[in-house]
Design a protein around this motif. Structure first.
Motif, mmCIF file in Angstrom:
data_model
loop_
_atom_site.group_PDB
_atom_site.id
_atom_site.type_symbol
_atom_site.label_atom_id
_atom_site.label_comp_id
_atom_site.label_asym_id
_atom_site.label_seq_id
_atom_site.Cartn_x
_atom_site.Cartn_y
_atom_site.Cartn_z
ATOM 1 N N UNK A 28 -1.309 -8.793 9.349
ATOM 2 C CA UNK A 28 -0.127 -8.042 9.768
ATOM 3 C C UNK A 28 0.552 -7.428 8.549
ATOM 4 N N UNK A 29 0.676 -8.201 7.494
ATOM 5 C CA UNK A 29 1.315 -7.697 6.279
ATOM 6 C C UNK A 29 0.537 -6.582 5.605
ATOM 7 N N UNK A 30 -0.788 -6.644 5.670
ATOM 8 C CA UNK A 30 -1.597 -5.619 5.005
ATOM 9 C C UNK A 30 -1.759 -4.355 5.831
ATOM 10 N N UNK A 31 -1.783 -4.488 7.158
ATOM 11 C CA UNK A 31 -2.112 -3.350 8.007
ATOM 12 C C UNK A 31 -0.918 -2.660 8.650
ATOM 13 N N UNK A 36 10.202 -4.215 13.201
ATOM 14 C CA UNK A 36 10.863 -5.359 13.827
ATOM 15 C C UNK A 36 9.948 -6.200 14.710
ATOM 16 N N UNK A 37 9.136 -5.617 15.607
ATOM 17 C CA UNK A 37 8.266 -6.490 16.408
ATOM 18 C C UNK A 37 7.269 -7.284 15.562
ATOM 19 N N UNK A 38 6.724 -6.668 14.516
ATOM 20 C CA UNK A 38 5.776 -7.369 13.671
ATOM 21 C C UNK A 38 6.451 -8.451 12.848
ATOM 22 N N UNK A 39 7.699 -8.215 12.457
ATOM 23 C CA UNK A 39 8.434 -9.260 11.743
ATOM 24 C C UNK A 39 8.682 -10.467 12.633
ATOM 25 N N UNK A 84 3.359 -16.257 1.850
ATOM 26 C CA UNK A 84 3.742 -15.540 3.061
ATOM 27 C C UNK A 84 5.251 -15.579 3.278
ATOM 28 N N UNK A 85 5.882 -16.709 3.008
ATOM 29 C CA UNK A 85 7.335 -16.793 3.157
ATOM 30 C C UNK A 85 8.049 -15.871 2.181
ATOM 31 N N UNK A 86 7.558 -15.784 0.958
ATOM 32 C CA UNK A 86 8.150 -14.863 -0.011
ATOM 33 C C UNK A 86 7.988 -13.426 0.465
ATOM 34 N N UNK A 87 6.809 -13.104 0.975
ATOM 35 C CA UNK A 87 6.561 -11.755 1.482
ATOM 36 C C UNK A 87 7.475 -11.423 2.663
ATOM 37 N N UNK A 88 7.647 -12.372 3.574
ATOM 38 C CA UNK A 88 8.483 -12.124 4.753
ATOM 39 C C UNK A 88 9.966 -12.010 4.388
ATOM 40 N N UNK A 89 10.424 -12.805 3.450
ATOM 41 C CA UNK A 89 11.846 -12.741 3.109
ATOM 42 C C UNK A 89 12.192 -11.505 2.305
ATOM 43 N N UNK A 90 11.238 -10.866 1.708
ATOM 44 C CA UNK A 90 11.498 -9.630 0.955
ATOM 45 C C UNK A 90 11.603 -8.423 1.871
ATOM 46 N N UNK A 91 11.229 -8.530 3.116
ATOM 47 C CA UNK A 91 11.264 -7.388 4.042
ATOM 48 C C UNK A 91 12.650 -7.122 4.545
#
Length: 91
Positions: A28-31, A36-39, A84-91
């Motif tokens: 999901x993060x790469x593609x 909002x739905x993907x988050x 993954x948590x770092x990547x998600x919190x940066x969004x």
């Protein structure tokens, strides 16, 4: 006959399911651009991984974990989750 390890000790398989659940997060993060739905989907998957890892730690505390392969898989799963948590919190 004198094996003292429990047949239910935590193994590589204990940590494989959380690692497999993290694979869709990486895709999901790469593609996608993480709209909002993907988050929302990403956070739900991340919560499921945390629950699976909690179940893995319950197994470790109850029956122990032996072998470097199991510990290596454990470290890998935790590293990927933190990434993954770092990547998600940066969004």
């Amino acid at each position: 006959m004198t094996d003292t390890t429990s047949p239910r000790t935590a193994t590589e398989g204990t940590w494989a399911l959380p690692l497999l659940a993290l694979a869709p997060l990486a895709l999901i993060g790469l593609l996608t651009d993480l709209s909002t739905p993907w988050l929302v989907i990403s956070w739900v998957l991340c919560a499921a991984v945390v629950l699976l890892m909690g179940a893995g730690w319950v197994t470790v505390f109850r029956h122990g974990m032996h072998g470097s392969g199991a510990w290596g898989m454990c470290v890998l799963v935790h590293a990927v989750l933190v990434w993954q948590l770092i990547t998600l919190t940066r969004q």
